[in-house]
Motif scaffolding. Structure first.
Motif, mmCIF file in Angstrom:
data_model
loop_
_atom_site.group_PDB
_atom_site.id
_atom_site.type_symbol
_atom_site.label_atom_id
_atom_site.label_comp_id
_atom_site.label_asym_id
_atom_site.label_seq_id
_atom_site.Cartn_x
_atom_site.Cartn_y
_atom_site.Cartn_z
ATOM 1 N N THR A 77 0.838 -1.193 0.000
ATOM 2 C CA THR A 77 0.000 0.000 0.000
ATOM 3 C C THR A 77 0.873 1.243 0.000
ATOM 4 O O THR A 77 1.828 1.339 0.776
ATOM 5 C CB THR A 77 -0.908 0.012 1.255
ATOM 6 O OG1 THR A 77 -1.643 -1.209 1.298
ATOM 7 C CG2 THR A 77 -1.865 1.185 1.231
ATOM 8 N N VAL A 78 0.531 2.199 -0.836
ATOM 9 C CA VAL A 78 1.281 3.452 -0.917
ATOM 10 C C VAL A 78 1.007 4.276 0.333
ATOM 11 O O VAL A 78 -0.139 4.562 0.660
ATOM 12 C CB VAL A 78 0.907 4.254 -2.187
ATOM 13 C CG1 VAL A 78 1.586 5.610 -2.193
ATOM 14 C CG2 VAL A 78 1.263 3.470 -3.430
ATOM 15 N N GLU A 79 2.065 4.635 1.036
ATOM 16 C CA GLU A 79 1.934 5.450 2.245
ATOM 17 C C GLU A 79 2.076 6.934 1.939
ATOM 18 O O GLU A 79 1.401 7.760 2.532
ATOM 19 C CB GLU A 79 2.991 5.034 3.265
ATOM 20 C CG GLU A 79 2.818 3.630 3.785
ATOM 21 C CD GLU A 79 3.951 3.197 4.685
ATOM 22 O OE1 GLU A 79 4.883 3.990 4.935
ATOM 23 O OE2 GLU A 79 3.916 2.042 5.145
ATOM 24 N N LYS A 80 2.998 7.258 1.038
ATOM 25 C CA LYS A 80 3.267 8.670 0.755
ATOM 26 C C LYS A 80 3.808 8.808 -0.655
ATOM 27 O O LYS A 80 4.600 8.002 -1.106
ATOM 28 C CB LYS A 80 4.278 9.221 1.755
ATOM 29 C CG LYS A 80 4.568 10.678 1.581
ATOM 30 C CD LYS A 80 5.455 11.225 2.666
ATOM 31 C CE LYS A 80 5.672 12.688 2.397
ATOM 32 N NZ LYS A 80 5.912 13.472 3.528
ATOM 33 N N THR A 81 3.353 9.858 -1.342
ATOM 34 C CA THR A 81 3.908 10.202 -2.647
ATOM 35 C C THR A 81 4.545 11.570 -2.544
ATOM 36 O O THR A 81 4.099 12.424 -1.780
ATOM 37 C CB THR A 81 2.825 10.220 -3.743
ATOM 38 O OG1 THR A 81 1.818 11.160 -3.368
ATOM 39 C CG2 THR A 81 2.210 8.863 -3.939
ATOM 40 N N TYR A 82 5.608 11.765 -3.299
ATOM 41 C CA TYR A 82 6.310 13.051 -3.302
ATOM 42 C C TYR A 82 5.981 13.808 -4.572
ATOM 43 O O TYR A 82 5.597 13.221 -5.587
ATOM 44 C CB TYR A 82 7.822 12.830 -3.202
ATOM 45 C CG TYR A 82 8.245 12.177 -1.911
ATOM 46 C CD1 TYR A 82 8.217 12.891 -0.721
ATOM 47 C CD2 TYR A 82 8.646 10.856 -1.875
ATOM 48 C CE1 TYR A 82 8.590 12.297 0.480
ATOM 49 C CE2 TYR A 82 9.032 10.250 -0.692
ATOM 50 C CZ TYR A 82 9.002 10.983 0.480
ATOM 51 O OH TYR A 82 9.363 10.388 1.660
ATOM 52 N N PHE A 90 8.137 7.421 -4.228
ATOM 53 C CA PHE A 90 7.001 7.242 -3.338
ATOM 54 C C PHE A 90 7.354 6.161 -2.331
ATOM 55 O O PHE A 90 8.300 5.390 -2.531
ATOM 56 C CB PHE A 90 5.722 6.887 -4.116
ATOM 57 C CG PHE A 90 5.769 5.565 -4.814
ATOM 58 C CD1 PHE A 90 5.212 4.443 -4.237
ATOM 59 C CD2 PHE A 90 6.363 5.436 -6.063
ATOM 60 C CE1 PHE A 90 5.244 3.216 -4.877
ATOM 61 C CE2 PHE A 90 6.391 4.225 -6.715
ATOM 62 C CZ PHE A 90 5.843 3.111 -6.124
ATOM 63 N N LEU A 92 6.137 2.823 -0.326
ATOM 64 C CA LEU A 92 5.207 1.704 -0.337
ATOM 65 C C LEU A 92 5.605 0.781 0.811
ATOM 66 O O LEU A 92 6.679 0.187 0.779
ATOM 67 C CB LEU A 92 5.277 0.962 -1.685
ATOM 68 C CG LEU A 92 4.271 -0.153 -1.872
ATOM 69 C CD1 LEU A 92 3.024 0.407 -2.553
ATOM 70 C CD2 LEU A 92 4.859 -1.252 -2.719
ATOM 71 N N GLU A 108 -1.938 7.694 -2.876
ATOM 72 C CA GLU A 108 -1.805 7.268 -1.487
ATOM 73 C C GLU A 108 -2.982 6.386 -1.067
ATOM 74 O O GLU A 108 -4.117 6.621 -1.454
ATOM 75 C CB GLU A 108 -1.690 8.491 -0.577
ATOM 76 C CG GLU A 108 -0.380 9.229 -0.746
ATOM 77 C CD GLU A 108 -0.217 10.417 0.198
ATOM 78 O OE1 GLU A 108 -1.013 10.563 1.133
ATOM 79 O OE2 GLU A 108 0.724 11.184 -0.027
ATOM 80 N N LYS A 109 -2.674 5.362 -0.266
ATOM 81 C CA LYS A 109 -3.608 4.388 0.295
ATOM 82 C C LYS A 109 -4.148 3.403 -0.747
ATOM 83 O O LYS A 109 -4.994 2.589 -0.425
ATOM 84 C CB LYS A 109 -4.748 5.081 1.032
ATOM 85 C CG LYS A 109 -4.241 5.877 2.214
ATOM 86 C CD LYS A 109 -5.353 6.508 2.998
ATOM 87 C CE LYS A 109 -4.725 7.249 4.157
ATOM 88 N NZ LYS A 109 -5.431 8.382 4.600
#
Length: 130
Positions: A77-82, A90, A92, A108-109
């Motif tokens: 799951t993606v936690e944070k993207t820049y 990003f 994961l 995200e998510k």
């Protein structure tokens, strides 16, 4: 994959240019004995070596994997993207990955299955997971 090769090519050209500048600065320093040339060398060499070791060397190590198609797979799951920038990364599940911003926009998510290169963690392919 073209994005991976393109960024690698651009980085190598940049490093060759910087090394060329250091060599010219060294020649000028030996010839004219000006401190400004020595300062240029002292600043450029650690910077160039550090960036090469941290950014470009992992990509060079991944050329073999990219050519053979040997990719690692990870679901998460993606936690944070820049914000899209020089590294396009990003997070994961606590691990940072790089991607091509023209072909993949992680949200995200959302859950993804990533196919990536082992050293640079560059995402080559992805699939949405439900």
């Amino acid at each position: 994959m073209n994005y991976f090769y393109g960024t690698l090519f651009f980085q190598l050209i940049l490093y060759i240019f910087c090394i060329f500048k250091v060599i010219i600065g060294l020649k000028l320093f030996l010839k004219e004995r000006k401190k400004s040339y020595l300062i240029l060398i002292i600043i450029l060499m650690p910077l160039v070596l550090s960036l090469f070791y941290d950014i470009t060397l992992p990509k060079i190590k991944d050329i073999r994997y990219a050519l053979n198609g040997d990719l690692l797979v990870y679901k998460g799951t993606v936690e944070k993207t820049y914000i899209t920038g020089p590294f396009n990364s990003f997070i994961l599940d606590g691990k940072e990955y790089q991607y091509n911003p023209w072909s993949f926009k992680p949200i995200e998510k959302n859950k993804y299955k990533l196919y990536y290169l082992p050293n640079s963690k560059f995402v080559v392919r992805y699939e949405n997971e439900k």
